[in-house]
Design an enzyme around this catalytic site. Structure first.
Site, PDB file in Angstrom:
ATOM      1  N   CYS A  45       0.829  -1.211   0.000  1.00 43.09           N
ATOM      2  CA  CYS A  45       0.000   0.000   0.000  1.00 43.09           C
ATOM      3  C   CYS A  45       0.865   1.263   0.000  1.00 43.09           C
ATOM      4  O   CYS A  45       0.501   2.271  -0.609  1.00 43.09           O
ATOM      5  CB  CYS A  45      -0.954  -0.024   1.188  1.00 43.09           C
ATOM      6  SG  CYS A  45      -2.041  -1.471   1.156  1.00 43.09           S
ATOM      7  N   THR A  46       2.007   1.196   0.664  1.00 45.23           N
ATOM      8  CA  THR A  46       2.939   2.322   0.682  1.00 45.23           C
ATOM      9  C   THR A  46       3.517   2.541  -0.721  1.00 45.23           C
ATOM     10  O   THR A  46       3.569   3.670  -1.217  1.00 45.23           O
ATOM     11  CB  THR A  46       4.066   2.069   1.705  1.00 45.23           C
ATOM     12  OG1 THR A  46       3.469   1.937   3.009  1.00 45.23           O
ATOM     13  CG2 THR A  46       5.072   3.197   1.718  1.00 45.23           C
TER      14      THR A  46
END
Length: 162
Positions: A45-46
């Site tokens: 997600c980062t």
């Protein structure tokens, strides 16, 4: 009920970072990318958020707003946004209202256990508020670039919408 390509996206209002409330109806006249991710501050997600962050000037040039959505609370979203220097708002969808509109809650397996979670998915909404394109079961590498190219094509009026 899930929205279909070429159909108007129902107006949803959600709590976002920066003490903002985001309503899709208020974004009419601009294209909108809504990307759903499973959990703030996790590696995939980062990376995905960073890819959208790094392309934001190009999305802006294509008259396209970026919104990230997960079921994390506002504080977790604020921390994630600040730590990663995201230049777009993140939506906290704890009650899964936005997730429900786009039908992204799926049965997933983690370490042999089944649970309901967000399937990494992205949606491109045209300036009139209709769903123009969707990506489901997204793999992060190269995804933000693919979405950007679709937004640029849509802005030029040449994306074939359902």
């Amino acid at each position: 009920m899930s929205v279909s390509i070429g159909q108007p996206v129902p107006d949803v209002t959600a709590t976002a970072t920066g003490d903002n409330t985001v309503s899709l109806s208020e974004l009419k006249g601009r294209q909108v990318v809504i990307y759903f991710y499973p959990k703030a501050s996790t590696p995939g997600c980062t990376t995905e958020g960073g890819d959208f962050r790094d392309r934001k000037p190009d999305f802006d040039a294509a008259n396209t707003v970026i919104l990230g959505v997960s079921r994390d609370g506002v504080r977790a979203q604020e921390n994630f946004k600040t730590k990663q220097g995201f230049n777009f708002e993140l939506i906290s969808d704890k009650d899964e209202t936005v997730c429900g509109v786009f039908d992204v809650i799926k049965l997933k397996k983690l370490y042999g256990k089944e649970h309901l979670g967000i399937e990494r998915s992205t949606f491109l909404i045209d300036a009139e508020g209709r769903l123009a394109k969707e990506w489901r079961g997204v793999k992060v590498p190269g995804h933000a670039q693919e979405v950007l190219e679709a937004a640029q094509t849509l802005q030029k009026g040449s994306l074939d919408v359902g």
